[in-house]
Write an enzyme that holds these catalytic residues in place. Structure first.
Site, PDB file in Angstrom:
ATOM      1  N   CYS A  51       0.836  -1.208   0.000  1.00 15.07           N
ATOM      2  CA  CYS A  51       0.000   0.000   0.000  1.00 15.07           C
ATOM      3  C   CYS A  51       0.872   1.259   0.000  1.00 15.07           C
ATOM      4  O   CYS A  51       1.842   1.351   0.743  1.00 15.07           O
ATOM      5  CB  CYS A  51      -0.908  -0.004   1.238  1.00 15.07           C
ATOM      6  SG  CYS A  51      -2.047   1.391   1.253  1.00 15.07           S
ATOM      7  N   CYS A  55       0.388   5.008   6.912  1.00 10.69           N
ATOM      8  CA  CYS A  55      -0.214   4.807   8.241  1.00 10.69           C
ATOM      9  C   CYS A  55       0.799   4.053   9.133  1.00 10.69           C
ATOM     10  O   CYS A  55       1.163   2.907   8.831  1.00 10.69           O
ATOM     11  CB  CYS A  55      -1.504   4.012   8.107  1.00 10.69           C
ATOM     12  SG  CYS A  55      -2.559   4.585   6.760  1.00 10.69           S
ATOM     13  N   CYS A  58       0.499   0.360  10.310  1.00 16.01           N
ATOM     14  CA  CYS A  58       0.032  -0.679   9.376  1.00 16.01           C
ATOM     15  C   CYS A  58       1.132  -1.511   8.743  1.00 16.01           C
ATOM     16  O   CYS A  58       2.033  -0.987   8.069  1.00 16.01           O
ATOM     17  CB  CYS A  58      -0.820  -0.039   8.274  1.00 16.01           C
ATOM     18  SG  CYS A  58      -1.593  -1.307   7.243  1.00 16.01           S
ATOM     19  N   CYS A  95     -16.440  -9.379   5.541  1.00 20.88           N
ATOM     20  CA  CYS A  95     -15.798  -8.090   5.267  1.00 20.88           C
ATOM     21  C   CYS A  95     -14.535  -8.283   4.437  1.00 20.88           C
ATOM     22  O   CYS A  95     -13.627  -9.009   4.851  1.00 20.88           O
ATOM     23  CB  CYS A  95     -15.374  -7.412   6.567  1.00 20.88           C
ATOM     24  SG  CYS A  95     -16.655  -7.337   7.802  1.00 20.88           S
ATOM     25  N   CYS A 126     -19.511  -6.368   3.691  1.00 22.51           N
ATOM     26  CA  CYS A 126     -18.809  -5.152   4.095  1.00 22.51           C
ATOM     27  C   CYS A 126     -17.509  -5.096   3.298  1.00 22.51           C
ATOM     28  O   CYS A 126     -16.960  -6.139   2.938  1.00 22.51           O
ATOM     29  CB  CYS A 126     -18.507  -5.207   5.596  1.00 22.51           C
ATOM     30  SG  CYS A 126     -17.527  -3.804   6.181  1.00 22.51           S
ATOM     31  N   CYS A 186     -19.301   1.735   8.968  1.00 25.06           N
ATOM     32  CA  CYS A 186     -18.502   1.061   9.995  1.00 25.06           C
ATOM     33  C   CYS A 186     -17.281   1.951  10.185  1.00 25.06           C
ATOM     34  O   CYS A 186     -16.452   2.077   9.281  1.00 25.06           O
ATOM     35  CB  CYS A 186     -18.104  -0.333   9.504  1.00 25.06           C
ATOM     36  SG  CYS A 186     -16.952  -1.171  10.618  1.00 25.06           S
ATOM     37  N   ARG A 258     -17.543  -2.811  18.213  1.00 18.85           N
ATOM     38  CA  ARG A 258     -16.808  -4.061  17.970  1.00 18.85           C
ATOM     39  C   ARG A 258     -15.479  -4.106  18.714  1.00 18.85           C
ATOM     40  O   ARG A 258     -14.649  -3.208  18.587  1.00 18.85           O
ATOM     41  CB  ARG A 258     -16.560  -4.262  16.474  1.00 18.85           C
ATOM     42  CG  ARG A 258     -15.890  -5.611  16.198  1.00 18.85           C
ATOM     43  CD  ARG A 258     -15.786  -5.948  14.709  1.00 18.85           C
ATOM     44  NE  ARG A 258     -17.065  -5.812  14.065  1.00 18.85           N
ATOM     45  CZ  ARG A 258     -17.289  -5.009  13.039  1.00 18.85           C
ATOM     46  NH1 ARG A 258     -16.320  -4.308  12.521  1.00 18.85           N
ATOM     47  NH2 ARG A 258     -18.489  -4.923  12.518  1.00 18.85           N
TER      48      ARG A 258
HETATM   49  N1  SAM Z   1      -6.607   0.478   3.163  1.00 16.39           N
HETATM   50  C1  SAM Z   1      -7.904   0.695   3.674  1.00 16.39           C
HETATM   51  C2  SAM Z   1      -7.975   1.839   4.669  1.00 16.39           C
HETATM   52  O1  SAM Z   1      -6.962   2.172   5.277  1.00 16.39           O
HETATM   53  O2  SAM Z   1      -9.050   2.399   4.818  1.00 16.39           O
HETATM   54  C3  SAM Z   1      -8.534  -0.540   4.279  1.00 16.39           C
HETATM   55  C4  SAM Z   1      -7.718  -1.492   5.135  1.00 16.39           C
HETATM   56  S1  SAM Z   1      -7.006  -0.818   6.639  1.00 16.39           S
HETATM   57  C5  SAM Z   1      -5.876  -2.098   7.063  1.00 16.39           C
HETATM   58  C6  SAM Z   1      -8.344  -0.872   7.808  1.00 16.39           C
HETATM   59  C7  SAM Z   1      -8.077  -0.471   9.223  1.00 16.39           C
HETATM   60  O3  SAM Z   1      -7.358  -1.468   9.919  1.00 16.39           O
HETATM   61  C8  SAM Z   1      -7.264   0.781   9.491  1.00 16.39           C
HETATM   62  O4  SAM Z   1      -7.991   1.953   9.326  1.00 16.39           O
HETATM   63  C9  SAM Z   1      -6.884   0.585  10.952  1.00 16.39           C
HETATM   64  O5  SAM Z   1      -7.849   1.168  11.784  1.00 16.39           O
HETATM   65  C10 SAM Z   1      -6.880  -0.927  11.119  1.00 16.39           C
HETATM   66  N2  SAM Z   1      -5.501  -1.416  11.371  1.00 16.39           N
HETATM   67  C11 SAM Z   1      -4.514  -1.548  10.478  1.00 16.39           C
HETATM   68  N3  SAM Z   1      -3.384  -1.984  11.061  1.00 16.39           N
HETATM   69  C12 SAM Z   1      -3.661  -2.139  12.371  1.00 16.39           C
HETATM   70  C13 SAM Z   1      -2.893  -2.545  13.497  1.00 16.39           C
HETATM   71  N4  SAM Z   1      -1.608  -2.866  13.386  1.00 16.39           N
HETATM   72  N5  SAM Z   1      -3.492  -2.582  14.699  1.00 16.39           N
HETATM   73  C14 SAM Z   1      -4.800  -2.248  14.820  1.00 16.39           C
HETATM   74  N6  SAM Z   1      -5.573  -1.847  13.796  1.00 16.39           N
HETATM   75  C15 SAM Z   1      -5.002  -1.786  12.576  1.00 16.39           C
HETATM   76 FE1  SF4 Z   2      -2.786   1.253   3.409  1.00 18.83          FE
HETATM   77 FE2  SF4 Z   2      -2.685   0.122   5.791  1.00 18.83          FE
HETATM   78 FE3  SF4 Z   2      -3.105   2.726   5.611  1.00 18.83          FE
HETATM   79 FE4  SF4 Z   2      -5.043   1.009   4.813  1.00 18.83          FE
HETATM   80  S1  SF4 Z   2      -4.253   1.283   6.874  1.00 18.83           S
HETATM   81  S2  SF4 Z   2      -4.315   2.833   3.737  1.00 18.83           S
HETATM   82  S3  SF4 Z   2      -3.748  -0.664   4.016  1.00 18.83           S
HETATM   83  S4  SF4 Z   2      -1.231   1.649   4.967  1.00 18.83           S
END
Ligand code: SAM
Ligand code: SF4
Ligand code: DTB
Length: 324
Positions: A51, A55, A58, A95, A126, A186, A258
Site C-alpha cells: 500500500c 499509516c 500498518c 468483510c 462489508c 462502519c 466491535r
Molecule cells: N486500506 C484501507 C484503509 O486504510 O481504509 C482498508 C484497510 S485498513 C488495514 C483498515 C483499518 O485497519 C485501518 O484503518 C486501521 O484502523 C486498522 N488497522 C490496520 N493496522 C492495524 C494494526 N496494526 N493494529 C490495529 N488496527 C489496525
Molecule cells: Fe494502506 Fe494500511 Fe493505511 Fe489502509 S491502513 S491505507 S492498508 S497503509
C-alpha cells in the site's frame, strides 16, 4: 439520541470511577440490545500489502519493512470459498479488505462482482477499500454492499502524528459519500498508539457527533507489528481499552461496538470485561487481515462459558433506540 457530545463531556466519562462507568455502559447497552448477543463478522484480506499510504500502525504499507509481501487481488473463487466457510462457521457478515489508497479500474469491477456474489449467499457484505468518491460509493451500493468500513483511527490532532498521505478531511468526505448512498457506516479507530486520553475522547467525539452514528464502531487495540514505526510502543493498560469501549457504548448507545484487533493477546477475563463494557461485535475467524486472531473454537468456548449467543443478521431499523 444525542449528537452534540463535547470532548470535555466525553473526557469526564473517561474519568469516571470504573464501576460507575461500567454501570452507565450496561444501562445504555441493555436499553438498546440483548446484552447476551454478539454479532460475528469475518474478515478477509482480498488484496494484501504494497500500500502506498504511510499509516504508521500498518504492516501493509510499502514504506515499512514488515513480513507482509505485496500480493495481487485474490481470485473471486477463492474469496467465495472463504465467504462460504465464514457463513458455515456462523458469521453473519463478510468483510473484504484491500490495501489500497482508493479502488481503481478493473480491480474495482472485480470487487463489485465479489460483493454481488456474497450477497447472493445471503450474508451481509462489508468492504474496506480506502477512500471513495461519490461515483464509487454509488457503484458499491448498486452491487448490494451493506457496510463500508473506513476508520478515523484517532482524533484530528493526533492524526497528524500517524498518517501524512491523506487528511482527516479526506476520511470524513469518504464517510459522507458512503452515507449519501444509504449504506451503513462502519467507523472507529485504534487505541494504544501513544495517544493521550484527550485524543481518545476527541476520536469518540468525532464519531458520536455524526448524525446518524456509525452503525458499527470498531475499537481496535494496536497490534504492534515488527517493522512498523509502532513496533516498540509501550503496552496499553487494559483498563484504558475497556474504558474506551464503555465510552463508545454510552455515547453511541444503539451502535454495534466491535471489540476488534488485539483480541489474540487478550485473556478471556479481559474480553469478558469488554463485553460487559458494551462490546457486542467481534471479528470471528483465525485471521484479521495480515495478523492473527483468536481461534473460532476458543470464541465458541468463551461464549458458552458466558452464555453469549451469536447475533442473527441484525436489522438496524427494528432496533429500539433509547437515549443515553
Ligand atoms: N486500506 C484501507 C484503509 O486504510 O481504509 C482498508 C484497510 S485498513 C488495514 C483498515 C483499518 O485497519 C485501518 O484503518 C486501521 O484502523 C486498522 N488497522 C490496520 N493496522 C492495524 C494494526 N496494526 N493494529 C490495529 N488496527 C489496525
Ligand atoms: Fe494502506 Fe494500511 Fe493505511 Fe489502509 S491502513 S491505507 S492498508 S497503509
Ligand atoms: C477494523 O477496524 N479493524 C480491521 C478491519 N477494520 C478492516 C482490521 C484490523 C487489522 C489488524 C492488522 C492486520 O491484521 O493487518
Amino acid at each position: 439520541m444525542r449528537y452534540d457530545w463535547t470532548v470535555e463531556e466525553i473526557t469526564a466519562l473517561f474519568d469516571l470511577p470504573f464501576n460507575d462507568l461500567m454501570f452507565r455502559a450496561q444501562q445504555a447497552h441493555r436499553a438498546n440490545f440483548d446484552a447476551n448477543e454478539v454479532q460475528l463478522s469475518t474478515l478477509l484480506s482480498i488484496k494484501t500489502g504494497g500500500c502506498p499510504e504511510d499509516c504508521k500502525y500498518c504492516p501493509q504499507s510499502s514504506r515499512y519493512n514488515t513480513d507482509v509481501e505485496s500480493e495481487l487481488l485474490m481470485k473471486k473463487e477463492e474469496v467465495m470459498k472463504a465467504a462460504r466457510a465464514a457463513k458455515e462457521k456462523g458469521a453473519s457478515r463478510f468483510c473484504m479488505g484491500a490495501a489500497w489508497r482508493e479502488p481503481k479500474g478493473r480491480a474495482f469491477d472485480l470487487v463489485l462482482e465479489m460483493i454481488r456474489e456474497v450477497k447472493a449467499m445471503d450474508m451481509e457484505a462489508c468492504a474496506t477499500l480506502g477512500m471513495l468518491d461519490e461515483e464509487q460509493a454509488k457503484k458499491l451500493k448498486d452491487a448490494g454492499l451493506d457496510y463500508y468500513n473506513h476508520n478515523l483511527d484517532t482524533d484530528p490532532e493526533y492524526y497528524k502524528e500517524i498518517i501524512s498521505t491523506r487528511t482527516y478531511e479526506d476520511r470524513l468526505d469518504t464517510l459522507k459519500n458512503v452515507r449519501a448512498e444509504g449504506m451503513s457506516v462502519c467507523c472507529g479507530g485504534i487505541v494504544g498508539m501513544g495517544e493521550a486520553v484527550k485524543n481518545r475522547a476527541g476520536m469518540i467525539a468525532q464519531l458520536a457527533r455524526m448524525n446518524p452514528h456509525p452503525e458499527s464502531v470498531p475499537i481496535n487495540m494496536l497490534v504492534k507489528v515488527e517493522g512498523t514505526p509502532m513496533q516498540d510502543l509501550e503496552d496499553l493498560d487494559n483498563f484504558d481499552f475497556i474504558r474506551t469501549i464503555a465510552v463508545a457504548r454510552i455515547t453511541m448507545p444503539s451502535s454495534h461496538v466491535r471489540l476488534s484487533a488485539g483480541r489474540e493477546v487478550m485473556s478471556e477475563e479481559m474480553q469478558s470485561l469488554c463485553f460487559l463494557a458494551g462490546a457486542n461485535s467481534i471479528f470471528y475467524g483465525e485471521k484479521l487481515l495480515t495478523t492473527g486472531n483468536t481461534e473460532a473454537d476458543q470464541d465458541k468456548a468463551l461464549f458458552a462459558k458466558l452464555g453469549i449467543r451469536p447475533e442473527e443478521r441484525p436489522t438496524p431499523s427494528s432496533r429500539r433506540v433509547v437515549n443515553a
